[in-house]
Scaffold this motif. Structure first.
Motif, PDB file in Angstrom:
ATOM      1  N   ASN A   2      64.714  26.760 -30.763  1.00 19.78           N
ATOM      2  CA  ASN A   2      63.108  26.461 -30.623  1.00 19.78           C
ATOM      3  C   ASN A   2      62.438  26.236 -31.999  1.00 19.78           C
ATOM      4  O   ASN A   2      63.171  26.064 -33.056  1.00 19.78           O
ATOM      5  CB  ASN A   2      62.465  27.862 -29.936  1.00 19.78           C
ATOM      6  N   ASN A   3      61.049  26.080 -32.003  1.00 18.77           N
ATOM      7  CA  ASN A   3      60.384  25.445 -33.189  1.00 18.77           C
ATOM      8  C   ASN A   3      60.577  26.332 -34.298  1.00 18.77           C
ATOM      9  O   ASN A   3      60.507  26.053 -35.383  1.00 18.77           O
ATOM     10  CB  ASN A   3      59.071  25.030 -32.923  1.00 18.77           C
ATOM     11  N   ARG A   6      63.927  26.189 -35.828  1.00 19.60           N
ATOM     12  CA  ARG A   6      63.664  25.143 -36.737  1.00 19.60           C
ATOM     13  C   ARG A   6      63.086  25.248 -37.967  1.00 19.60           C
ATOM     14  O   ARG A   6      63.541  24.913 -39.016  1.00 19.60           O
ATOM     15  CB  ARG A   6      63.183  23.838 -36.041  1.00 19.60           C
ATOM     16  N   GLU A  49      62.748  17.453 -40.010  1.00 20.15           N
ATOM     17  CA  GLU A  49      63.082  18.364 -38.756  1.00 20.15           C
ATOM     18  C   GLU A  49      62.030  18.073 -37.901  1.00 20.15           C
ATOM     19  O   GLU A  49      62.461  18.065 -36.624  1.00 20.15           O
ATOM     20  CB  GLU A  49      62.975  19.646 -39.375  1.00 20.15           C
ATOM     21  N   PHE A  50      60.737  18.153 -38.025  1.00 20.36           N
ATOM     22  CA  PHE A  50      59.826  17.668 -36.979  1.00 20.36           C
ATOM     23  C   PHE A  50      59.205  16.403 -36.762  1.00 20.36           C
ATOM     24  O   PHE A  50      58.299  16.260 -36.106  1.00 20.36           O
ATOM     25  CB  PHE A  50      58.573  18.896 -37.495  1.00 20.36           C
ATOM     26  N   VAL A  52      57.122  14.614 -38.818  1.00 13.87           N
ATOM     27  CA  VAL A  52      55.965  14.140 -39.106  1.00 13.87           C
ATOM     28  C   VAL A  52      55.597  13.888 -40.082  1.00 13.87           C
ATOM     29  O   VAL A  52      56.786  13.798 -41.348  1.00 13.87           O
ATOM     30  CB  VAL A  52      55.026  15.653 -38.791  1.00 13.87           C
ATOM     31  N   LYS A  69      53.166  26.856 -40.631  1.00 13.85           N
ATOM     32  CA  LYS A  69      53.040  26.834 -39.014  1.00 13.85           C
ATOM     33  C   LYS A  69      51.629  26.189 -38.514  1.00 13.85           C
ATOM     34  O   LYS A  69      51.825  25.177 -37.823  1.00 13.85           O
ATOM     35  CB  LYS A  69      53.135  28.322 -38.458  1.00 13.85           C
ATOM     36  N   LEU A  72      51.840  22.516 -39.167  1.00 12.29           N
ATOM     37  CA  LEU A  72      52.728  21.620 -38.307  1.00 12.29           C
ATOM     38  C   LEU A  72      51.950  21.918 -36.829  1.00 12.29           C
ATOM     39  O   LEU A  72      52.168  20.796 -36.138  1.00 12.29           O
ATOM     40  CB  LEU A  72      54.237  22.367 -38.159  1.00 12.29           C
ATOM     41  N   GLN A  73      51.283  22.838 -36.596  1.00 10.66           N
ATOM     42  CA  GLN A  73      50.561  22.791 -35.157  1.00 10.66           C
ATOM     43  C   GLN A  73      49.549  21.768 -35.011  1.00 10.66           C
ATOM     44  O   GLN A  73      49.366  21.101 -34.217  1.00 10.66           O
ATOM     45  CB  GLN A  73      49.860  24.265 -34.896  1.00 10.66           C
ATOM     46  N   HIS A  75      49.703  18.993 -36.222  1.00  8.68           N
ATOM     47  CA  HIS A  75      50.570  17.760 -36.015  1.00  8.68           C
ATOM     48  C   HIS A  75      51.336  17.660 -34.559  1.00  8.68           C
ATOM     49  O   HIS A  75      52.335  16.927 -34.390  1.00  8.68           O
ATOM     50  CB  HIS A  75      51.704  17.337 -37.326  1.00  8.68           C
ATOM     51  N   VAL A  77      52.989  20.390 -33.241  1.00  7.74           N
ATOM     52  CA  VAL A  77      54.286  21.353 -33.093  1.00  7.74           C
ATOM     53  C   VAL A  77      53.695  22.631 -32.677  1.00  7.74           C
ATOM     54  O   VAL A  77      53.111  23.542 -33.284  1.00  7.74           O
ATOM     55  CB  VAL A  77      55.019  21.371 -34.513  1.00  7.74           C
TER      56      VAL A  77
END
Length: 80
Positions: A2-3, A6, A49-50, A52, A69, A72-73, A75, A77
């Motif tokens: 899961n994220n 990761r 990894e993501f 982005v 976090k 990334l959210q 973007h 995730v």
């Protein structure tokens, strides 16, 4: 994987720390491994990894695992 897993993997591999150290309150420059060089390695790992592209404000503002976090959210995730 899961994220969250990761994200932890990215921190562990880029900073050379244990998974147990990767908690939301772990802050930039609070450990010797997360210095400016480690920060750029971490940014590259997260981008890869993501899949982005973080902008300069995101890179400068990434002050902790929790903030990473949030960035990334922005973007797209999702974290549980």
């Amino acid at each position: 994987m899961n994220n969250t897993d990761r994200l932890i993997k990215s921190f562990v591999e880029s900073l050379g720390i244990s998974a147990g150290q990767v908690i939301d309150t772990l802050a930039y420059q609070s450990i010797k491994q997360w210095d400016s060089v480690g920060h750029m390695a971490l940014v590259a790992a997260l981008e890869t990894e993501f899949n982005v592209m973080l902008d300069t404000d995101d890179i400068i503002g990434m002050s902790s695992v929790g903030v990473a976090k949030q960035i990334l959210q922005k973007h797209g995730v999702a974290f549980p």
